[in-house]
Design a protein around this motif. Structure first.
Motif, short mmCIF file in Angstrom:
data_model
loop_
_atom_site.label_atom_id
_atom_site.label_comp_id
_atom_site.label_asym_id
_atom_site.label_seq_id
_atom_site.Cartn_x
_atom_site.Cartn_y
_atom_site.Cartn_z
N LEU A 92 86.49 52.22 40.59
CA LEU A 92 85.05 52.33 40.79
C LEU A 92 84.46 50.95 41.05
CD1 LEU A 92 84.13 54.91 37.99
CD2 LEU A 92 84.81 55.34 40.37
N GLN A 93 83.56 50.89 42.02
CA GLN A 93 82.92 49.63 42.40
C GLN A 93 81.42 49.73 42.22
OE1 GLN A 93 84.89 47.05 43.25
NE2 GLN A 93 86.71 48.37 43.13
N ASP A 94 80.79 48.65 41.76
CA ASP A 94 79.33 48.60 41.58
C ASP A 94 78.84 49.83 40.81
OD1 ASP A 94 79.15 46.21 42.97
OD2 ASP A 94 78.99 47.23 44.91
N TYR A 95 79.38 50.00 39.63
CA TYR A 95 79.13 51.21 38.84
C TYR A 95 78.17 50.94 37.68
CZ TYR A 95 82.46 49.16 35.50
OH TYR A 95 83.10 48.33 34.61
N PHE A 96 77.58 52.03 37.20
CA PHE A 96 76.72 52.00 36.02
C PHE A 96 77.47 52.60 34.83
CE2 PHE A 96 73.51 52.98 39.51
CZ PHE A 96 73.12 51.66 39.68
N LEU A 97 77.24 52.05 33.64
CA LEU A 97 77.69 52.66 32.39
C LEU A 97 76.45 53.19 31.67
CD1 LEU A 97 80.38 50.35 30.69
CD2 LEU A 97 80.74 52.53 31.87
N VAL A 98 76.47 54.47 31.32
CA VAL A 98 75.38 55.09 30.56
C VAL A 98 76.00 55.70 29.31
CG1 VAL A 98 73.57 56.84 30.55
CG2 VAL A 98 74.06 55.56 32.66
N GLY A 99 75.65 55.17 28.16
CA GLY A 99 76.25 55.64 26.92
C GLY A 99 75.21 56.16 25.94
N HIS A 100 75.54 57.26 25.27
CA HIS A 100 74.66 57.79 24.24
C HIS A 100 75.27 57.55 22.87
CE1 HIS A 100 73.38 61.22 21.54
NE2 HIS A 100 72.25 60.58 21.77
N LYS A 114 82.37 41.33 30.36
CA LYS A 114 81.99 40.96 31.73
C LYS A 114 82.99 41.50 32.77
CE LYS A 114 79.39 36.87 30.34
NZ LYS A 114 79.26 37.29 28.93
N PRO A 115 83.19 42.81 32.77
CA PRO A 115 84.14 43.39 33.73
C PRO A 115 83.64 43.31 35.16
CG PRO A 115 82.94 45.13 32.63
CD PRO A 115 82.54 43.86 31.95
N GLN A 116 84.56 43.12 36.08
CA GLN A 116 84.20 43.07 37.49
C GLN A 116 83.70 44.45 37.94
OE1 GLN A 116 87.38 41.71 39.95
NE2 GLN A 116 86.17 41.67 41.82
N GLY A 117 82.60 44.46 38.68
CA GLY A 117 82.11 45.70 39.26
C GLY A 117 81.02 46.39 38.46
N LEU A 118 80.84 46.01 37.18
CA LEU A 118 79.79 46.62 36.38
C LEU A 118 78.44 46.11 36.84
CD1 LEU A 118 78.82 48.38 34.03
CD2 LEU A 118 79.19 46.41 32.51
N LYS A 119 77.54 47.04 37.17
CA LYS A 119 76.26 46.67 37.76
C LYS A 119 75.14 46.65 36.72
CE LYS A 119 73.80 47.69 42.09
NZ LYS A 119 73.73 48.63 43.23
N LYS A 120 75.02 47.74 35.94
CA LYS A 120 73.99 47.86 34.92
C LYS A 120 74.49 48.77 33.81
CE LYS A 120 69.96 47.43 38.03
NZ LYS A 120 68.72 48.07 38.52
N ILE A 121 73.87 48.67 32.63
CA ILE A 121 74.18 49.61 31.56
C ILE A 121 72.89 50.20 30.99
CG2 ILE A 121 76.36 48.48 30.95
CD1 ILE A 121 75.01 47.32 28.47
#
Length: 268
Positions: A92-100, A114-121
């Motif tokens: 996955l590239q330029d991805y969002f993490l959404v956690g509950h 600081k993983p590569q490709g993480l865009k926002k959380i």
């Protein structure tokens, strides 16, 4: 018509991780549920998010159809490594993490590496308990008793004592799937809420971050928000005033509104 594309498994961090994929178009969004929420229970949210994003809902190890058993570890660090390995395996590239809840704590830990490709959380009402901190409001027996009952077999009416405000459909789904939550994994996660201070990782988060707070949850108080923003002034905050900790179950529209335009577009 459902936007769910398929369910699948991937080997990541030496375990089988099961996920559900919705939408298939737009930026990749990895949704990490809470302590006793298999991926399928977030289906109603995923259907909406899939109008805008390519959604991957994860069964965290020890839940749903992912690997389980007493031979595995279930600590915060290991579960965060699962998520990073999952993203890498799917490329996955330029991805969002959404956690509950628990998933939000895992997202913090992931972002701190600081993983590569993480865009926002997006952090949805994460427990802010920890050593020498205020306890998490929910009690462990609530989880243990309901899981033990689900292992024997329970129906939606019996689930009402644990989730009295939920709809019949929501209670049916939880009653059907709760037995897949491996009790030692749940106990370890609950203990980590109190033994792992997630605040230590917040200053290391460098991607844009949204903290979504339940107005009636009692999990995050105003002083907690102040502390979090003092640790990382770049964190945005939104509040869903009428919701408890299970925000989309309590106020689904308020939940979507809580994202604002943080992920690049309004969710309506």
């Amino acid at each position: 018509m459902s936007r769910m594309l398929y369910g699948a498994n991937v080997v990541a961090n030496a375990v089988r991780l099961h996920y559900l994929r919705y939408g298939g178009k737009g930026a990749p969004l990895v949704l990490i549920p809470g302590i006793t929420s298999p991926a399928i229970t977030w289906g109603f949210v995923s259907e909406k998010l899939a109008e805008y994003f390519d959604v991957y809902v994860l069964d965290v190890r020890g839940r749903g159809l992912s690997s389980s058993g007493d031979h595995l570890k279930y600590d915060t660090e290991t579960c965060a490594q699962d998520i990073l390995a999952f993203v890498q395996q799917l490329d996955l590239q330029d991805y969002f993490l959404v956690g509950h809840s628990m998933g939000a704590r895992f997202a913090i830990r992931c972002a701190a590496t600081k993983p590569q490709g993480l865009k926002k959380i997006v952090l949805i009402d994460p427990p802010v308990s920890g050593p020498n901190r205020r306890a998490y409001p929910s009690q462990l027996p609530w989880y243990v008793d309901s899981i033990k009952q689900s292992i024997v077999g329970m129906n939606a009416e019996e689930m009402k004592q644990y989730c009295p405000t939920w709809t019949l459909e929501q209670r049916q789904l939880r009653a059907e799937w709760l037995h897949t939550c491996y009790l030692p994994a749940i106990v370890k996660a609950f203990n980590d809420f109190h033994e792992v201070d997630i605040h230590q990782y917040i200053p290391e988060v460098s991607v844009p971050t949204l903290l979504m707070v339940a107005g009636k949850g009692g999990v995050i108080l105003e002083e907690d928000i102040q502390e979090i923003q003092s640790l990382n002034p770049q964190i945005f905050v939104s509040r869903v005033a009428q919701a408890g900790h299970m925000i989309p179950w309590d106020d689904e529209q308020g939940f979507y509104q809580g994202f604002g335009t943080f992920l690049g577009q309004q969710i309506v």
